[in-house]
Design a protein around this motif. Structure first.
Motif, PDB file in Angstrom:
ATOM      1  N   GLN A   3     -16.587  -8.987  -4.232  1.00 32.12           N
ATOM      2  CA  GLN A   3     -15.404  -9.056  -5.080  1.00 32.12           C
ATOM      3  C   GLN A   3     -15.367  -7.878  -6.051  1.00 32.12           C
ATOM      4  OE1 GLN A   3     -14.958 -12.827  -6.984  1.00 32.12           O
ATOM      5  NE2 GLN A   3     -12.784 -12.498  -7.321  1.00 32.12           N
ATOM      6  N   THR A   5     -13.026  -6.334  -9.117  1.00 26.81           N
ATOM      7  CA  THR A   5     -11.944  -6.671 -10.040  1.00 26.81           C
ATOM      8  C   THR A   5     -11.681  -5.486 -10.959  1.00 26.81           C
ATOM      9  OG1 THR A   5     -12.782  -8.941  -9.993  1.00 26.81           O
ATOM     10  CG2 THR A   5     -11.114  -8.440 -11.651  1.00 26.81           C
ATOM     11  N   THR A  22      -9.088  -3.599  -6.739  1.00 32.87           N
ATOM     12  CA  THR A  22      -9.266  -5.049  -6.754  1.00 32.87           C
ATOM     13  C   THR A  22      -9.136  -5.580  -5.328  1.00 32.87           C
ATOM     14  OG1 THR A  22      -8.366  -5.273  -8.993  1.00 32.87           O
ATOM     15  CG2 THR A  22      -8.318  -7.245  -7.607  1.00 32.87           C
ATOM     16  N   PHE A  23     -10.148  -6.282  -4.863  1.00 32.42           N
ATOM     17  CA  PHE A  23     -10.046  -6.956  -3.560  1.00 32.42           C
ATOM     18  C   PHE A  23     -11.170  -7.988  -3.461  1.00 32.42           C
ATOM     19  CE2 PHE A  23     -13.161  -3.672  -2.643  1.00 32.42           C
ATOM     20  CZ  PHE A  23     -14.051  -4.284  -1.780  1.00 32.42           C
ATOM     21  N   THR A  24     -10.997  -8.921  -2.551  1.00 31.80           N
ATOM     22  CA  THR A  24     -12.051  -9.890  -2.245  1.00 31.80           C
ATOM     23  C   THR A  24     -12.274  -9.901  -0.748  1.00 31.80           C
ATOM     24  OG1 THR A  24     -11.391 -11.284  -4.101  1.00 31.80           O
ATOM     25  CG2 THR A  24     -12.734 -12.319  -2.410  1.00 31.80           C
ATOM     26  N   HIS A  26     -14.102 -12.292   1.735  1.00 32.71           N
ATOM     27  CA  HIS A  26     -14.740 -13.603   1.730  1.00 32.71           C
ATOM     28  C   HIS A  26     -15.909 -13.664   2.698  1.00 32.71           C
ATOM     29  CE1 HIS A  26     -10.727 -14.723   0.040  1.00 32.71           C
ATOM     30  NE2 HIS A  26     -11.541 -15.338  -0.788  1.00 32.71           N
ATOM     31  N   GLU A  27     -16.753 -14.654   2.482  1.00 33.47           N
ATOM     32  CA  GLU A  27     -17.884 -14.875   3.375  1.00 33.47           C
ATOM     33  C   GLU A  27     -17.368 -15.025   4.809  1.00 33.47           C
ATOM     34  OE1 GLU A  27     -20.349 -18.083   2.141  1.00 33.47           O
ATOM     35  OE2 GLU A  27     -21.697 -17.857   3.854  1.00 33.47           O
ATOM     36  N   THR A  60     -18.868  -8.049  -7.928  1.00 31.27           N
ATOM     37  CA  THR A  60     -19.684  -9.245  -7.723  1.00 31.27           C
ATOM     38  C   THR A  60     -20.017  -9.354  -6.238  1.00 31.27           C
ATOM     39  OG1 THR A  60     -18.464 -10.309  -9.503  1.00 31.27           O
ATOM     40  CG2 THR A  60     -19.811 -11.737  -8.131  1.00 31.27           C
ATOM     41  N   ASP A  62     -22.009 -11.772  -3.551  1.00 29.31           N
ATOM     42  CA  ASP A  62     -22.676 -13.050  -3.305  1.00 29.31           C
ATOM     43  C   ASP A  62     -23.085 -13.706  -4.634  1.00 29.31           C
ATOM     44  OD1 ASP A  62     -23.687 -15.133  -1.880  1.00 29.31           O
ATOM     45  OD2 ASP A  62     -25.489 -14.106  -1.203  1.00 29.31           O
ATOM     46  N   SER A  63     -22.136 -13.764  -5.541  1.00 29.59           N
ATOM     47  CA  SER A  63     -22.259 -14.353  -6.886  1.00 29.59           C
ATOM     48  C   SER A  63     -23.222 -13.620  -7.823  1.00 29.59           C
ATOM     49  CB  SER A  63     -22.568 -15.852  -6.833  1.00 29.59           C
ATOM     50  OG  SER A  63     -23.862 -16.076  -6.342  1.00 29.59           O
ATOM     51  N   ASN A  65     -23.438 -10.672 -10.374  1.00 27.83           N
ATOM     52  CA  ASN A  65     -22.599  -9.736 -11.123  1.00 27.83           C
ATOM     53  C   ASN A  65     -23.363  -8.414 -11.271  1.00 27.83           C
ATOM     54  OD1 ASN A  65     -21.316  -8.199 -13.031  1.00 27.83           O
ATOM     55  ND2 ASN A  65     -20.922  -9.908 -14.433  1.00 27.83           N
ATOM     56  N   THR A 189     -20.708 -11.165   6.933  1.00 29.65           N
ATOM     57  CA  THR A 189     -19.560 -10.490   6.315  1.00 29.65           C
ATOM     58  C   THR A 189     -19.698  -8.996   6.589  1.00 29.65           C
ATOM     59  OG1 THR A 189     -19.565 -12.176   4.583  1.00 29.65           O
ATOM     60  CG2 THR A 189     -18.320 -10.163   4.143  1.00 29.65           C
TER      61      THR A 189
END
Ligand code: ADP
Ligand code: ADP
Length: 222
Positions: A3, A5, A22-24, A26-27, A60, A62-63, A65, A189
């Protein structure tokens, strides 16, 4: 899983390599990152690996930061990320097996488990029969597959590739992309930086296009 931001990256030179990205991802997603030379693709990959740090904004993985990731946690992050390079960066003073085993040896895994993992990785890329050879004996496409086996041997949840087909002809490039697809199909991913638009269009996947450091387009290839 990945992620960004409002990420900015300014190098010491003052050059703004990324602007408000900015982009995500996902798994379990697979996407391409494209754009002209100098657009910021490598910089974006380096931010994911924490080889560079964002000047502003948040990354971020895999959670984790990455803005305030302690130095001692960087190896923990890197183990989550397999990386494939255009020039594959294989070592020609040792066998295919030893090249693929290297990340596990560095981790301190025991030799028996290393053997299982290395053979599983070589099997997935179709090179089990070549484990004893020196990679210099292999074709360009085979060398790139050894590079992929090395990137996935510790089963990372994230696979990054920087122009992985840059030196290969269209047929071999397509085969390499199928391999990435196979890893993606089992949940990895995958993010691939490439400017091979022909190949990207045939894959029908999400494409993020960088232009002078900004995300110009994000969606299915049109
Ligand atoms: P790409 O991978 O899309 O070719 P890069 O991320 O390598 O783009 O580079 C983006 C911009 O940042 C380029 O203008 C490049 O010259 C510049 N750049 C890359 N690395 C550095 C650095 N370490 N110091 C200063 N400028 C850099
Ligand atoms: P530095 O000491 O300059 O920060 P790094 O430890 O970031 O160097 O990386 C050393 C080399 O290993 C680089 O070429 C980097 O791209 C590569 N690398 C980093 N993480 C991984 C990974 N998870 N898998 C494969 N190669 C990696």
């Amino acid at each position: 899983m990945i992620q960004f931001t409002n990420v900015f990256k300014r190098y010491e030179s003052g050059h703004e390599a990324l602007q408000n990205v900015t982009f995500t991802l996902h798994e379990g997603e697979m996407a391409f990152l494209t754009g002209h030379s100098g657009a910021g693709k490598s910089t974006l990959l380096k931010l994911i690996m924490r080889m560079e740090v964002a000047t502003r904004g948040h990354v971020t993985i895999d959670s984790l930061n990455l803005n305030n990731l302690a130095r001692r946690h960087i190896p923990y992050l890197r183990r989550k990320i397999g990386v494939v390079f255009q020039d594959h960066q294989l070592l020609f003073d040792r066998s295919v097996y030893d090249n693929v085993a290297l990340p596990l040896v560095i981790e301190g895994m025991n030799p028996q488990d290393i053997g299982k993992r290395v053979r599983a990785a070589l099997d997935k890329v179709g090179l089990l029969s070549k484990e004893k050879l020196n990679p210099i004996m292999l074709s360009g496409g085979e060398q790139q597959r050894v590079g992929i086996a090395r990137a996935v041997v510790n089963k990372p949840p994230i696979l990054l590739a920087d122009e992985p087909t840059g030196n290969l002809d269209p047929q071999l490039s397509a085969e390499i992309m199928q391999l990435f697809r196979q890893f993606n199909a089992v949940g990895v991913t995958v993010l691939i930086a490439s400017h091979d638009l022909d190949l990207i269009s045939r894959m029908g996947l999400r494409m993020m296009e960088l232009s002078q450091g900004s995300l110009k387009q994000d969606g299915a290839y049109a």
